[in-house]
Design an enzyme around this catalytic site. Structure first.
Site, PDB file in Angstrom:
ATOM      1  N   LYS A 116       0.827  -1.203   0.000  1.00  0.00           N
ATOM      2  CA  LYS A 116       0.000   0.000   0.000  1.00  0.00           C
ATOM      3  C   LYS A 116       0.867   1.261   0.000  1.00  0.00           C
ATOM      4  O   LYS A 116       0.505   2.275  -0.597  1.00  0.00           O
ATOM      5  CB  LYS A 116      -0.945  -0.015   1.199  1.00  0.00           C
ATOM      6  CG  LYS A 116      -2.159  -0.912   1.021  1.00  0.00           C
ATOM      7  CD  LYS A 116      -3.128  -0.754   2.153  1.00  0.00           C
ATOM      8  CE  LYS A 116      -4.449  -1.476   1.867  1.00  0.00           C
ATOM      9  NZ  LYS A 116      -4.295  -2.885   1.621  1.00  0.00           N
ATOM     10  N   GLY A 165      -9.451  -5.896   5.045  1.00  0.00           N
ATOM     11  CA  GLY A 165      -9.763  -5.281   6.331  1.00  0.00           C
ATOM     12  C   GLY A 165      -8.836  -5.664   7.459  1.00  0.00           C
ATOM     13  O   GLY A 165      -8.943  -5.116   8.558  1.00  0.00           O
ATOM     14  N   HIS A 235     -15.287  -4.517   6.299  1.00  0.00           N
ATOM     15  CA  HIS A 235     -14.427  -4.294   5.136  1.00  0.00           C
ATOM     16  C   HIS A 235     -14.437  -5.466   4.154  1.00  0.00           C
ATOM     17  O   HIS A 235     -13.594  -5.515   3.257  1.00  0.00           O
ATOM     18  CB  HIS A 235     -12.982  -3.975   5.558  1.00  0.00           C
ATOM     19  CG  HIS A 235     -12.875  -2.828   6.519  1.00  0.00           C
ATOM     20  ND1 HIS A 235     -13.145  -1.523   6.157  1.00  0.00           N
ATOM     21  CD2 HIS A 235     -12.564  -2.796   7.843  1.00  0.00           C
ATOM     22  CE1 HIS A 235     -12.990  -0.735   7.209  1.00  0.00           C
ATOM     23  NE2 HIS A 235     -12.646  -1.472   8.249  1.00  0.00           N
ATOM     24  N   GLU A 275      -9.159   0.063  -7.267  1.00  0.00           N
ATOM     25  CA  GLU A 275     -10.225   0.400  -6.340  1.00  0.00           C
ATOM     26  C   GLU A 275     -10.099   1.854  -5.883  1.00  0.00           C
ATOM     27  O   GLU A 275      -9.000   2.322  -5.571  1.00  0.00           O
ATOM     28  CB  GLU A 275     -10.194  -0.546  -5.135  1.00  0.00           C
ATOM     29  CG  GLU A 275     -10.319  -2.013  -5.542  1.00  0.00           C
ATOM     30  CD  GLU A 275     -10.664  -2.916  -4.384  1.00  0.00           C
ATOM     31  OE1 GLU A 275     -10.717  -2.437  -3.239  1.00  0.00           O
ATOM     32  OE2 GLU A 275     -10.890  -4.117  -4.631  1.00  0.00           O
ATOM     33  N   ARG A 292      -5.266  -9.345  -9.885  1.00  0.00           N
ATOM     34  CA  ARG A 292      -5.850 -10.661 -10.164  1.00  0.00           C
ATOM     35  C   ARG A 292      -7.275 -10.462 -10.649  1.00  0.00           C
ATOM     36  O   ARG A 292      -7.773  -9.347 -10.700  1.00  0.00           O
ATOM     37  CB  ARG A 292      -5.863 -11.518  -8.899  1.00  0.00           C
ATOM     38  CG  ARG A 292      -6.552 -10.799  -7.729  1.00  0.00           C
ATOM     39  CD  ARG A 292      -6.729 -11.688  -6.527  1.00  0.00           C
ATOM     40  NE  ARG A 292      -7.090 -10.944  -5.333  1.00  0.00           N
ATOM     41  CZ  ARG A 292      -8.294 -10.481  -5.033  1.00  0.00           C
ATOM     42  NH1 ARG A 292      -9.283 -10.665  -5.893  1.00  0.00           N
ATOM     43  NH2 ARG A 292      -8.530  -9.829  -3.917  1.00  0.00           N
TER      44      ARG A 292
END
Length: 656
Positions: A116, A165, A235, A275, A292
């Site tokens: 991230k 999450g 999440h 996303e 993926r």
């Protein structure tokens, strides 16, 4: 030209990939654990290889065993599905080293987008909007606390290597930051082996909108519309739909172009999902990129008319993308829900045990992606998703209506599911208006009684009594059967009910607790019943398993137990005192010993299944007799664990 595909996965995604591969002429190879020897994906493939015991670390995460299976069978390419090794850069590299084509992006892209912190920095450099935050390289807690003061509250803590999450915390003020950092690090380390954290400004009640992208090795990249995945629990996505009810053509183009920038920036190949979070003003921010095929890819397939697995295989063979951006068209609306073996009324506890009947609904615009069938067993070893249920319509309301009907008409007997819960979400007014944000479930359903179906009413009791009385009388021709009067005692959930059933030919009269109800039994055959109640013809599906009767009518299902001939409960406090395992699992704690006094509701044993702890409680007051489970034992569903008696005999037995 590639010719033999090994699918390094299980369940519905393995079945789904196998179907497209076969349609394209590929030979297919399944891999399976010992627990999956009779699984559907094994039967669907041309060849199958066992890769280890049930534990995922020894089978589906065992890269060496999977590569050896490819060598044994002569496979020349591997599709990773989703989950397991699908976003593992090391596995992608290992495939390449073994001379196999990995049906997915290059290892470098997987590695970059798996962080991230690094991916967010890369997106900033590529001009993709990101949520303001702090992405220090393995920053200490002290550095993160200092950065939080600049970002402001509320903010999100995120595991850099995370997903689903895990390692994620919402922090509303400075007083709780230090404790949440500690917890997030611990969870991230346990889940991903990496405790690096980042901070982001919290976008409150956003929409979760993702863009399906595809790229080839010829520097072409396109987007195939968006999916709205805002309906989430902890999440985890619960409902996905395409297109998003809040996305305008202008916003779609802006988000699509940003997603293509993201793909090109990391030299992507194949299917990927970018996303975004979208705030109330329709500003969008990069969240992450999944390298993926997504669980929710069917909704994109239904509105574009494209087979994304076929696209993946085409790109893996080195061909250009099948369509240019201006050739991609969106048609209609599609909604997907994930049908799970879980109990929403009891904390969404995963359910295990035999799947006695599984019969997906049929109809126009419906699609079921599943890896199970009637007679299978839902084990504690893997995710308990039974199927993805997808409905398409010319518009959103058509898709909603079809999906509700599909959920109501799907038969699942043997395990509790979230079927009714899902149908209530789709029928909800806020969802219907397109207003559901990521806070929707918490706000609308956390304390909602519709988490569980209603108790059966007079008509449903008549249906159940009809089946049970028929079984007792042994009659097949109702109209010619002699008149009888039969007492029946039913157990429904934690309540019991005594019925007096009077039958004269095809007429059935029920009396209970001062209530009176009459029906006509029109037809009864194996698994299906028809009655006439107050002039209304009512159909019911059912399945008998010993004293258990599963039945479904009017879009709801119930489990009724016939306890007519069982001994009455002891007066000391409720149940039988025979405490059984509620599912397959491992005993991680035994809290009692023989001779100990216990009260009804007291926790006796803690069972671990599907990565969750489940307390096993006393069903009556009494004294512990035999304790048949020890810490570390692997137990089966309905296995006897503890016996509780209401007298002194257990103490004497314990002292003997």
């Amino acid at each position: 030209m590639l010719s033999k595909l090994l699918i390094a996965n299980r369940g519905e995604i393995a079945v789904r990939v196998i179907h497209t591969a076969k349609a394209l002429g590929y030979r297919t190879v399944a891999v399976y654990s010992e627990a999956d020897a009779n699984a559907l994906h094994v039967h669907e493939a041309d060849e199958a290889v066992c890769i280890g015991p049930a534990q995922v670390t020894a089978s589906y995460l065992n890269a060496d065993a999977i590569l050896e299976a490819a060598r044994k069978t002569g496979a020349d390419c591997i599709h990773p599905g989703y989950g397991f090794l699908s976003e593992n850069a090391g596995f992608a590299d290992a495939c390449k080293s073994a001379g196999l084509v990995f049906v997915g992006p290059p290892a470098d892209a997987i590695e970059l987008m798996g962080s991230k912190r690094r991916s967010k920095i890369a997106m900033q450099e590529a001009g993709v909007p990101v949520v303001p935050g702090f992405e220090g390289n393995y920053a200490s807690d002290e550095e993160l606390i200092a950065a939080a003061a600049d970002i402001g509250y509320p903010l999100m803590i995120k595991a850099s290597a995370g997903g689903g999450g895990r390692g994620m915390r919402l922090v509303n003020d400075e007083s709780s930051l230090a404790d949440n950092l500690k917890r997030a690090r611990s969870e991230a380390k346990q889940a991903f082996g990496d405790d690096e954290l980042i901070l982001e400004k919290a976008v409150i009640e956003p929409r979760h909108v993702e863009i399906q992208v595809f790229a080839d090795r010829h520097a072409n990249a396109v987007y195939l519309g968006e999916r709205d995945c805002s309906v989430q629990r902890r999440h985890q996505k619960v409902v996905e739909e395409a297109p998003s009810p809040i996305v305008t053509p202008e916003l779609r183009a802006a988000m699509g172009e940003a997603a293509v920038k993201a793909a090109l920036a990391c030299r992507y190949e194949g299917a990927g999902t970018v996303e975004f979070l979208v705030d109330k003003d329709r500003n969008f921010y990069f969240l992450e990129m999944n390298t993926r095929l997504q669980v929710e890819h069917p909704v994109t397939e239904l509105i574009t008319g494209q087979d994304l697995v076929a696209w993946q295989l085409s790109v893996a063979e080195g061909r250009p993308l099948p369509l240019a951006q201006d050739e991609i068209e969106l048609n209609g609306h599609a909604i997907e829900v994930r049908l799970y073996a879980e109990d929403p009324a009891n904390g969404f506890t995963p359910q295990t045990g035999p799947l006695l009947v599984f019969q997906p609904a049929e109809g126009e615009g419906l699609r079921f992606d599943t890896g199970v069938r009637s007679g299978d067993t839902i084990t504690p070893h893997y995710d308990p998703m039974l199927a993805k249920v997808i409905a398409w319509g010319q518009n959103r309301d058509d898709a909603r209506r079809r999906l509700i009907r599909a959920l109501e008409d799907t038969l699942v007997f043997g395990v509790t599911t979230n079927r009714y819960f899902l149908s209530r979400i789709i029928a909800d007014e806020s969802f219907g208006a397109g207003e559901a944000t990521t806070a929707f479930l918490q706000q609308s359903f956390s304390q909602d009684p519709s988490l569980q179906p209603q108790r059966p009413g007079p008509r449903e009791l008549a249906l159940a009594a009809s089946v049970l009385d028929h079984g007792i009388s042994g009659q097949t021709a109702w109209s010619n059967a002699p008149a009888t009067t039969t007492p029946i005692q039913l157990e429904i959930g934690d309540a019991s009910l005594e019925l007096l059933v009077r039958r004269t030919g095809s007429h059935l009269t029920l009396d209970w607790n001062g209530e009176h109800h009459e029906v006509i039994v029109e037809n009864l055959e194996d698994g299906r019943l028809c009655i006439i109640d107050n002039g209304v013809r009512q159909y019911c599906q059912y399945h008998r398993d010993g004293d258990s009767l599963y039945f479904q009518a009017s879009g709801q299902s119930w489990l009724v137990r016939d306890i007519t001939h069982q001994p009455a409960a002891d007066a000391s406090g409720g149940g039988s005192g025979r405490i059984q395992a509620s599912m397959d699992g491992a005993i991680i704690e035994v809290l009692i010993e023989p001779g100990q006094e216990v009260r009804q509701g007291e926790t006796l044993v803690i069972l671990e299944a599907m990565k969750m702890e489940h307390p096993v409680k006393a069903d009556r007051d009494g004294t512990v007799g035999r304790v048949l489970a020890s810490k570390g034992d692997q137990v089966k569903r309905s296995q006897l664990l503890v016996e509780i008696t209401a007298d002194e005999s257990a103490k004497q037995e314990a002292g003997a």
